[in-house]
Design a protein around this motif. Structure first.
Motif, PDB file in Angstrom:
ATOM      1  N   ILE A  77       0.795  -1.099  -0.130  1.00 28.89           N
ATOM      2  CA  ILE A  77      -0.013   0.085   0.014  1.00 28.89           C
ATOM      3  C   ILE A  77       0.820   1.174  -0.086  1.00 28.89           C
ATOM      4  O   ILE A  77       1.941   1.393   0.827  1.00 28.89           O
ATOM      5  N   LYS A  78       0.696   2.095  -1.052  1.00 28.83           N
ATOM      6  CA  LYS A  78       1.338   3.395  -1.037  1.00 28.83           C
ATOM      7  C   LYS A  78       0.521   4.656  -1.030  1.00 28.83           C
ATOM      8  O   LYS A  78      -0.483   4.692  -1.878  1.00 28.83           O
ATOM      9  N   LEU A  79       0.895   5.660  -0.701  1.00 28.98           N
ATOM     10  CA  LEU A  79       0.154   6.810  -0.665  1.00 28.98           C
ATOM     11  C   LEU A  79       0.912   7.552  -1.710  1.00 28.98           C
ATOM     12  O   LEU A  79       2.048   7.919  -1.941  1.00 28.98           O
ATOM     13  N   ILE A  80       0.024   7.765  -2.843  1.00 26.96           N
ATOM     14  CA  ILE A  80       0.218   8.606  -4.096  1.00 26.96           C
ATOM     15  C   ILE A  80       0.062  10.185  -3.975  1.00 26.96           C
ATOM     16  O   ILE A  80       1.032  10.936  -4.159  1.00 26.96           O
ATOM     17  N   GLU A  81      -1.022  10.463  -3.609  1.00 25.43           N
ATOM     18  CA  GLU A  81      -1.441  11.891  -3.394  1.00 25.43           C
ATOM     19  C   GLU A  81      -2.349  12.161  -2.353  1.00 25.43           C
ATOM     20  O   GLU A  81      -3.319  11.384  -2.085  1.00 25.43           O
ATOM     21  N   LEU A  82      -2.178  13.340  -1.721  1.00 26.98           N
ATOM     22  CA  LEU A  82      -3.524  13.623  -0.544  1.00 26.98           C
ATOM     23  C   LEU A  82      -3.745  15.114  -0.956  1.00 26.98           C
ATOM     24  O   LEU A  82      -3.021  15.830  -1.083  1.00 26.98           O
ATOM     25  N   ASP A  83      -5.116  14.972  -0.829  1.00 24.16           N
ATOM     26  CA  ASP A  83      -5.648  16.075  -1.537  1.00 24.16           C
ATOM     27  C   ASP A  83      -6.824  16.648  -0.398  1.00 24.16           C
ATOM     28  O   ASP A  83      -7.617  16.063  -0.040  1.00 24.16           O
ATOM     29  N   LYS A  84      -6.562  17.957   0.163  1.00 21.92           N
ATOM     30  CA  LYS A  84      -7.430  18.640   0.911  1.00 21.92           C
ATOM     31  C   LYS A  84      -8.733  19.045   0.666  1.00 21.92           C
ATOM     32  O   LYS A  84      -8.692  19.961  -0.488  1.00 21.92           O
ATOM     33  N   LYS A  85      -9.917  18.691   0.878  1.00 22.55           N
ATOM     34  CA  LYS A  85     -11.295  18.953   0.679  1.00 22.55           C
ATOM     35  C   LYS A  85     -11.790  20.189   1.705  1.00 22.55           C
ATOM     36  O   LYS A  85     -12.313  21.045   0.954  1.00 22.55           O
ATOM     37  N   SER A  86     -11.494  19.869   2.769  1.00 22.33           N
ATOM     38  CA  SER A  86     -11.917  20.857   4.021  1.00 22.33           C
ATOM     39  C   SER A  86     -10.990  20.675   5.146  1.00 22.33           C
ATOM     40  O   SER A  86     -10.156  19.722   5.080  1.00 22.33           O
ATOM     41  N   ASN A  87     -11.212  21.390   6.053  1.00 18.63           N
ATOM     42  CA  ASN A  87     -10.515  21.095   7.498  1.00 18.63           C
ATOM     43  C   ASN A  87     -10.535  19.767   7.884  1.00 18.63           C
ATOM     44  O   ASN A  87      -9.753  19.353   8.704  1.00 18.63           O
ATOM     45  N   SER A  88     -11.823  19.216   7.687  1.00 19.32           N
ATOM     46  CA  SER A  88     -12.072  17.653   8.124  1.00 19.32           C
ATOM     47  C   SER A  88     -12.315  16.799   7.273  1.00 19.32           C
ATOM     48  O   SER A  88     -12.662  15.402   7.579  1.00 19.32           O
ATOM     49  N   GLU A  89     -12.049  17.152   5.853  1.00 18.91           N
ATOM     50  CA  GLU A  89     -11.939  16.017   4.968  1.00 18.91           C
ATOM     51  C   GLU A  89     -10.933  16.010   3.706  1.00 18.91           C
ATOM     52  O   GLU A  89     -10.619  17.198   3.365  1.00 18.91           O
ATOM     53  N   TYR A  90     -10.443  14.991   3.659  1.00 17.38           N
ATOM     54  CA  TYR A  90      -9.345  14.785   2.729  1.00 17.38           C
ATOM     55  C   TYR A  90      -9.589  13.493   1.912  1.00 17.38           C
ATOM     56  O   TYR A  90     -10.303  12.695   2.216  1.00 17.38           O
ATOM     57  N   GLU A  91      -8.944  13.464   0.783  1.00 13.09           N
ATOM     58  CA  GLU A  91      -8.928  12.476  -0.210  1.00 13.09           C
ATOM     59  C   GLU A  91      -7.350  12.045  -0.583  1.00 13.09           C
ATOM     60  O   GLU A  91      -6.621  12.656  -0.847  1.00 13.09           O
ATOM     61  N   ALA A  92      -7.268  10.809  -0.313  1.00 10.50           N
ATOM     62  CA  ALA A  92      -5.981  10.140  -0.651  1.00 10.50           C
ATOM     63  C   ALA A  92      -5.927   9.224  -1.639  1.00 10.50           C
ATOM     64  O   ALA A  92      -6.750   8.352  -1.851  1.00 10.50           O
ATOM     65  N   LEU A  93      -5.267   9.504  -2.681  1.00 14.90           N
ATOM     66  CA  LEU A  93      -5.202   8.476  -3.696  1.00 14.90           C
ATOM     67  C   LEU A  93      -3.852   7.472  -3.321  1.00 14.90           C
ATOM     68  O   LEU A  93      -2.872   7.911  -2.935  1.00 14.90           O
ATOM     69  N   ILE A  94      -4.497   6.136  -3.489  1.00 18.97           N
ATOM     70  CA  ILE A  94      -3.441   5.186  -2.923  1.00 18.97           C
ATOM     71  C   ILE A  94      -3.391   3.855  -4.060  1.00 18.97           C
ATOM     72  O   ILE A  94      -4.264   3.813  -4.744  1.00 18.97           O
ATOM     73  N   SER A  95      -2.517   3.122  -3.827  1.00 14.94           N
ATOM     74  CA  SER A  95      -2.200   2.142  -4.562  1.00 14.94           C
ATOM     75  C   SER A  95      -1.995   0.929  -3.785  1.00 14.94           C
ATOM     76  O   SER A  95      -1.343   1.013  -2.568  1.00 14.94           O
ATOM     77  N   PHE A  96      -2.377  -0.149  -4.172  1.00 13.24           N
ATOM     78  CA  PHE A  96      -2.227  -1.412  -3.657  1.00 13.24           C
ATOM     79  C   PHE A  96      -2.270  -2.911  -4.188  1.00 13.24           C
ATOM     80  O   PHE A  96      -2.760  -2.582  -5.455  1.00 13.24           O
ATOM     81  N   THR A  97      -1.853  -3.877  -3.878  1.00 10.38           N
ATOM     82  CA  THR A  97      -2.222  -5.170  -4.700  1.00 10.38           C
ATOM     83  C   THR A  97      -2.757  -6.145  -3.566  1.00 10.38           C
ATOM     84  O   THR A  97      -2.871  -6.178  -2.497  1.00 10.38           O
ATOM     85  N   ASP A  98      -3.708  -6.841  -4.231  1.00 14.70           N
ATOM     86  CA  ASP A  98      -4.211  -8.231  -3.596  1.00 14.70           C
ATOM     87  C   ASP A  98      -3.592  -9.193  -4.596  1.00 14.70           C
ATOM     88  O   ASP A  98      -2.343  -9.649  -4.711  1.00 14.70           O
ATOM     89  N   GLU A  99      -4.381  -9.564  -5.746  1.00 15.45           N
ATOM     90  CA  GLU A  99      -3.843 -10.262  -6.764  1.00 15.45           C
ATOM     91  C   GLU A  99      -3.702  -9.449  -7.989  1.00 15.45           C
ATOM     92  O   GLU A  99      -3.009  -9.789  -8.809  1.00 15.45           O
ATOM     93  N   LYS A 100      -4.154  -8.261  -8.112  1.00 13.38           N
ATOM     94  CA  LYS A 100      -4.068  -7.093  -8.926  1.00 13.38           C
ATOM     95  C   LYS A 100      -3.766  -5.991  -8.355  1.00 13.38           C
ATOM     96  O   LYS A 100      -3.558  -5.997  -7.174  1.00 13.38           O
ATOM     97  N   TYR A 101      -3.191  -4.908  -9.348  1.00 17.17           N
ATOM     98  CA  TYR A 101      -2.965  -3.789  -8.961  1.00 17.17           C
ATOM     99  C   TYR A 101      -4.073  -2.798  -8.917  1.00 17.17           C
ATOM    100  O   TYR A 101      -4.951  -2.837  -9.872  1.00 17.17           O
TER     101      TYR A 101
END
Length: 123
Positions: A77-101
């Motif tokens: 699991i890796k953090l690609i990007e963190l985007d602030k939406k408000s003081n109490s809300e963010y969105e994290a673009l992440i990548s990970f694998t299980d059997e797929k990417y």
């Protein structure tokens, strides 16, 4: 001249306080994400339930019961990007694998004084 210098120092003090506050929030979120990612990779169900709001389930007990029955092994699991939406809300673009990417957007919200991952939105 002295008044200008004092005003400049005052503005710098306020600006550095804003930067410090923002850095603290980013540090909090990065610390939260590290804990959440560790829980996912170790399949630590208790921590996964504690650190998330899963919209698919009506209670934490139901969430835990369903997580216990899942057979997915999440890795890398890796953090690609963190985007602030408000003081109490963010969105994290992440990548990970299980059997797929995968690359997904993980909403993060602050409930009380605690950051939580919001999962189950797209399912």
């Amino acid at each position: 001249m002295v008044k200008t210098v004092i005003n400049f120092i005052f503005i710098l003090t306020i600006a550095s306080g804003c930067v410090q506050e923002n850095m603290s929030t980013n540090e909090e979120i990065n610390s939260f994400l590290k804990s959440y990612f560790n829980a996912l990779e170790k399949n630590d169900i208790e921590s996964m339930v504690e650190l998330s709001v899963d919209k698919r389930f009506s209670s934490k007990d139901e969430q835990k019961e369903n997580y216990l029955s899942m057979d997915t092994k999440i890795k890398k699991i890796k953090l690609i990007e963190l985007d602030k939406k408000s003081n109490s809300e963010y969105e994290a673009l992440i990548s990970f694998t299980d059997e797929k990417y995968y690359e997904i957007t993980l909403p993060i919200i602050k409930k009380g004084n605690k950051w939580m991952a919001v999962v189950g939105n797209d399912l």
